[in-house]
Motif scaffolding. Sequence first.
Motif, short mmCIF file in Angstrom:
data_model
loop_
_atom_site.label_atom_id
_atom_site.label_comp_id
_atom_site.label_asym_id
_atom_site.label_seq_id
_atom_site.Cartn_x
_atom_site.Cartn_y
_atom_site.Cartn_z
N UNK A 36 10.36 109.19 -34.33
CA UNK A 36 9.74 110.39 -34.93
C UNK A 36 8.52 110.83 -34.11
N UNK A 37 7.94 109.92 -33.35
CA UNK A 37 6.79 110.24 -32.49
C UNK A 37 6.69 109.16 -31.42
N UNK A 38 6.37 109.58 -30.21
CA UNK A 38 6.35 108.65 -29.07
C UNK A 38 4.97 108.72 -28.41
N UNK A 317 -7.49 114.58 -23.53
CA UNK A 317 -8.53 113.73 -24.14
C UNK A 317 -7.85 112.94 -25.25
N UNK A 318 -8.35 111.76 -25.54
CA UNK A 318 -7.80 110.98 -26.63
C UNK A 318 -6.30 110.74 -26.46
N UNK A 319 -5.62 110.61 -27.60
CA UNK A 319 -4.21 110.20 -27.59
C UNK A 319 -3.26 111.39 -27.48
N UNK A 320 -2.15 111.16 -26.80
CA UNK A 320 -1.10 112.16 -26.61
C UNK A 320 0.21 111.60 -27.16
N UNK A 321 0.95 112.45 -27.86
CA UNK A 321 2.29 112.02 -28.31
C UNK A 321 3.35 113.04 -27.90
N UNK A 322 4.59 112.57 -27.91
CA UNK A 322 5.77 113.41 -27.67
C UNK A 322 6.58 113.45 -28.96
#
Length: 324
Positions: A36-38, A317-322
């Motif tokens: 659902x999120x990577x 910046x900070x966290x990245x999701x796919x």
Amino acid sequence: MTHAIVQHKVGGPEVLQWEEIHVPDPEPTQARVRHTAIGVNFIDVYHRMGKYPIPEFPITIGMEAAGVVEAVGNDVTNVAVGDRVVYATRPIGAYSEARVIDASRLVAIPDGIADQAAATLMLKGMTSAYLLTRTHVVKSGDVVLVHAAAGGMGLYLCQWAKNMGAIVIGTVSTPEKAALARAHGCDHVIDYTSEDFTAGVLEITDGRGCSVVYDGVGQATFAGSLGALATLGHMVSFGNASGSVTSIEMADLAAKSLTLSRPTLFHYTDTAPELNALATAVFSAIKDGDLTPEVRQVYALKDAALAHTDLQARATTGATILLP
Ligand SMILES: NC(=O)c1ccc[n+]([C@@H]2O[C@H](COP(=O)([O-])OP(=O)(O)OC[C@H]3O[C@@H](n4cnc5c(N)ncnc54)[C@H](OP(=O)(O)O)[C@@H]3O)[C@@H](O)[C@H]2O)c1
């Protein structure tokens, strides 16, 4: 039809292709997880470029994701179909809509934590946990230097260290990142692209230096970090965003009786009890208000190449999701 980001050779972001894949049924100890999120992490860049070895081609990179269990092997007892789970583990393969994975590497997502937030917590959150409480035990009043303080690791490390009572100094490359780092616990921020951060740390600490440096930048900051440390200080080199540190002079450590560590998350989560203890530490920190999960960039999974371009250009910046 299931899709994944597949690469057939090492190279730039352009080697990350959107392709149809076959996801097998799980083996007896495996689960099949529909993502659902990577989580996007700098280690994915190292894998894509071949800086960290890739076992075979074609291959799918990625080490962190949240999702729902949709099938389990006969021997699996720790998770069941329908469970919300998250992981950060080898082997690579998270940049996919679904995959099979050893079920013992899965952690249940507690109620109250959304999947998207969870997908930032297993790699960056657990790494922050072991760096601050195991590699070096941060104590109240310690002066802690965190490089790339506005990055994915940086924002988590700074806020957690601050809530442990540390005095946190962060380095960043822009005024916007400086403001963000301050809002996430930095007492002092140094722009290391325009200032000598070693001199800055010594000035802030009246010449004493800091207790510990958390350095995920690597080549560009290693020597200056040793200079910023106090006598008996601890250099924790945990990444190479600017390039690898390839040689070390023992005399540079001897000059102040420094300790040098080069830790890796996967050695702190080798066994299921170790993994679960570290994940519990992260979830407890969230409950206690010491760590607030935050997603700062969202890309479609098929646009993973763009996420990599931005991460390498220091534009995130900070966290990245796919999102699949
Ligand atoms: N050992 C472990 O267990 C472990 C676990 C997780 C992450 N890590 C390491 O932690 C580091 C941070 O990872 P992350 O995923 O959170 O990435 P990130 O910090 O979000 O991105 C990297 C940051 O490094 C800084 N940087 C300095 N020089 C750079 C350069 N030449 N190219 C690119 N970036 C540069 C940039 O911040 P500024 O623009 O502010 O300089 C950039 O935003 C990486 O080295 C990663 O491998 C290690």
